[in-house]
Design an enzyme around this catalytic site. Structure first.
Site: not given
Ligand code: NAD
Length: 248
Positions: A86, A151, A155
């Site tokens: 994730n 990004y 993805k």
């Molecule tokens: P978020 O920023 O709340 O969570 C991302 C998490 O990844 C954080 O806890 C961060 O600390 C961790 N992280 C990032 N880089 C890291 C590293 N180098 N080492 C360890 N941990 C790391 O964001 P989110 O929205 O919860 O995103 C979660 C996933 O969902 C991601 O892969 C994101 O691309 C995907 N996503 C999110 C959305 C959205 O609208 N929020 C949409 C599509 C995809």
């Protein structure tokens, strides 16, 4: 769904979608290890969720330490049944302003880390002959979105890798699936949308359900794919997006 006695690893489990997934797992009796960089966030999540949630502090952009990380987790908890890839980062910049280093950092975190960590986890799932891996992609791999070139590259690769892994590993009992969240209310989407009303309007105008999703909406689909309820499901990309990917 009684999933008790299962063991899961959720990367980026200290916030957003990863935290909601961990909450859903723990509620269903799944022992969950969250991996992230921010010890305070991880500690808070773990103490709120109780003894079924443990954490490991690790920067996933550092792939060389992953064999040792997974060995230590296996020694402490046993071989995982579930891996949720994730953790991810985003960067919104015009195409020509993205430096090689910017591009590399996103590839390293969102793609190379997923490959290396999954390889190490699959090595310990194979002897058990079972496992469920869930990768997280994005709407950026369903259609073109401007200003997120690196990004998008990661993805799109995640979806291809999901299918390749599913065909290779499913005969050995390891299912590999992907969830493609739409626009979900987390820190990541706030950063991308809060100062950009035009982008927010665009998102809403093509989302038939007319609102952002909640992290728990994505978590429930991850829980399903992780569970035995999905035992004949492999290689799929499941949009959880309020219809965004099919919106006019
Ligand atoms: P978020 O920023 O709340 O969570 C991302 C998490 O990844 C954080 O806890 C961060 O600390 C961790 N992280 C990032 N880089 C890291 C590293 N180098 N080492 C360890 N941990 C790391 O964001 P989110 O929205 O919860 O995103 C979660 C996933 O969902 C991601 O892969 C994101 O691309 C995907 N996503 C999110 C959305 C959205 O609208 N929020 C949409 C599509 C995809």
């Amino acid at each position: 769904m009684d999933q008790s006695k299962k063991l899961a690893i959720v990367t980026g489990g200290g916030s957003g979608i990863g935290l909601a997934t961990t909450e859903a797992f723990v509620k269903n009796g799944i022992q969950t290890i969250i991996i992230g960089r921010d010890e305070n966030k991880l500690k808070e999540a773990s103490s709120n969720l109780g003894e079924l949630c443990a954490y490991r502090v690790y920067d996933l952009s550092e792939t060389s330490g992953m064999p040792a990380l997974i060995s230590e987790i296996v020694a402490s908890f046993g071989a995982p049944d579930i891996l949720v890839n994730n953790a991810g980062i985003n960067m919104k910049k015009p195409f020509t302003e993205v430096t090689d280093d910017d591009f590399k950092l996103i590839i390293q975190t969102n793609l190379n880390a997923v490959f290396s960590l999954t390889r190490e986890v699959v090595k310990v799932m194979l002897p058990k002959g079972s496992g469920s891996i869930i990768n997280i992609s994005s709407m950026s791999s369903q259609y073109g979105i401007p200003y997120v070139i690196a990004y998008t590259a990661t993805k799109s690769a995640i979806e291809g890798m999901t299918r390749a892994m599913a065909t290779e590993l499913s005969p050995m009992g390891i299912r590999v699936n992907c969830v493609a969240p739409g626009f979900i209310a987390t820190a990541m989407s706030t950063k991308a949308l809060s100062n950009d009303p035009q982008r927010m309007n665009k998102v809403m105008s093509r989302t038939p359900m007319g609102k952002l999703g909640e992290p728990a909406d994505v978590a429930q689909s991850i829980l399903y794919l992780a569970s035995d309820a999905a035992k004949y499901v492999t290689g799929v990309v499941l949009p959880v997006d309020g219809g965004n990917s099919i919106g006019f």
